[in-house]
Design a protein around this motif. Sequence first.
Motif, PDB file in Angstrom:
ATOM      1  N   ASP A  30      -1.426  -9.712  -2.754  1.00  0.00           N
ATOM      2  CA  ASP A  30      -0.831 -10.283  -4.115  1.00  0.00           C
ATOM      3  C   ASP A  30       0.292 -10.557  -3.895  1.00  0.00           C
ATOM      4  O   ASP A  30       0.519 -11.604  -4.514  1.00  0.00           O
ATOM      5  CB  ASP A  30       0.179  -8.234  -4.514  1.00  0.00           C
ATOM      6  N   ASP A  94       7.334 -10.549  -5.167  1.00  0.00           N
ATOM      7  CA  ASP A  94       6.719  -9.455  -4.488  1.00  0.00           C
ATOM      8  C   ASP A  94       7.701  -8.669  -3.144  1.00  0.00           C
ATOM      9  O   ASP A  94       6.782  -7.857  -2.767  1.00  0.00           O
ATOM     10  CB  ASP A  94       5.552  -9.760  -4.393  1.00  0.00           C
ATOM     11  N   HIS A 120       7.781  -6.406  -8.541  1.00  0.00           N
ATOM     12  CA  HIS A 120       7.458  -5.341  -9.600  1.00  0.00           C
ATOM     13  C   HIS A 120       7.695  -4.007  -8.706  1.00  0.00           C
ATOM     14  O   HIS A 120       7.362  -2.711  -9.101  1.00  0.00           O
ATOM     15  CB  HIS A 120       5.893  -4.804 -10.052  1.00  0.00           C
ATOM     16  N   ALA A 140       2.481  -8.650  -8.464  1.00  0.00           N
ATOM     17  CA  ALA A 140       3.704  -9.616  -8.636  1.00  0.00           C
ATOM     18  C   ALA A 140       2.958 -10.843  -9.139  1.00  0.00           C
ATOM     19  O   ALA A 140       3.409 -11.198 -10.105  1.00  0.00           O
ATOM     20  CB  ALA A 140       3.887 -10.316  -7.899  1.00  0.00           C
ATOM     21  N   ASP A 172      -3.637  -5.028  -5.267  1.00  0.00           N
ATOM     22  CA  ASP A 172      -2.513  -4.264  -5.474  1.00  0.00           C
ATOM     23  C   ASP A 172      -3.521  -2.987  -5.992  1.00  0.00           C
ATOM     24  O   ASP A 172      -2.623  -2.407  -5.970  1.00  0.00           O
ATOM     25  CB  ASP A 172      -1.324  -4.849  -6.392  1.00  0.00           C
TER      26      ASP A 172
HETATM   27 MN    MN Z   1       2.680  -6.416  -4.989  1.00  0.00          MN
END
Ligand code: MN
Length: 339
Positions: A30, A94, A120, A140, A172
């Motif tokens: 991610d 991220d 996030h 993200a 993720d």
């Molecule tokens: Mn992530």
Amino acid sequence: MKQTDIKEVKQLLATPKNIVIVTHWSPDGDAMGSSLGLYNYLIQQKHHVTVITPNDYPAFLNWLPGNNKVLNYQLKTKIAKPIIAKADIIFCLDFNSLKRIEVLGVEVGKAKAIKFIIDHHLQPEDFAKYMLHSTEACSACELVFDFINLMADGKSINKNIANCLYTGMMTDTGSFRFPSTTARTHKIVAALIDAGANNSEIHNRIYDDNTESRLRLLGYCLSEKLTVLKEYNTAFFSLRADELKRFNYKKGDTESVVNYALSIEGICFAAFFVERDEAVKTSFRSKGTFDVNLFARKNFNGGGHAHAAGGQSDLTLDEAVIKFVSLLPEYKKQLNKKQ
Ligand code: MN
Ligand code: 5GP
């Protein structure tokens, strides 16, 4: 993001800018997918963009479009420093605290650039002017997709961007199986496939690219290194540095081993401890109501999400494991809750 902020950022990006994108320590799918997804969007818009990672990342991510332009701060500190100092905008992807990028955080912290967080993780720190943040987002990458749609329209998402964003959404969510996966996740993924993401090929590149030694290390963990504590619905692995060496460890080789502990029937809390040069690195995963973000924050100097978090410890590996086991009685009630 507030409407006024969107307007301001649109204005800011209306002319070519010097942009730096940074992501967290030990970047995962991610982290790299969101950084390179945003990179590919911003270069399409004629900005000068550099992605800088705090350290190296697994080889199974090296195929991502734009990968050969990424600067590893640990190896290229002298080149990276003036680029950070000169940047107009720094995107932080991220991660939620400058501590998560280690020494790179010092440079980012003192840079004159406007900072923009896209993240996030729970409890973000307040170090940026702009923030596109949602703990509801599965990744993200999902938020980078939203960012591009806020700035332009979906048509700006080309094949390279789509491949990057698909990668982070897939990794993720554990291939779209964790509770963070929603109908919206699938709708976005469908849009990315429409935009040219090669979903099957990405699965192959990420999950079917094991070295023989990585697979043998996994086998060793499963047969020799797994401890199951039924009383606490908990299972964990720990690995010493000499064991990593024996299996010719490469970055990323132990990624997601912790999920095997969580896959055991009845287990709702899983942990993984690994001896690194700097410290003992810990990974935590849970199912149901047990919050590993809180557990990692309180006990292992870390954080993350409710069901996936990490941290570290300055104790020895054995001591870290003893500490972990000795904490479990405190959480027994939560761990034994009917899920
Ligand atoms: Mn992530
Ligand atoms: P992993 O166990 O795969 O390294 O990390 C799981 C999740 O926890 C990821 O979202 C990662 O960003 C977060 N995380 C991992 N290590 C740390 C840490 O040391 N501190 C914080 N705050 N988050 C971490």
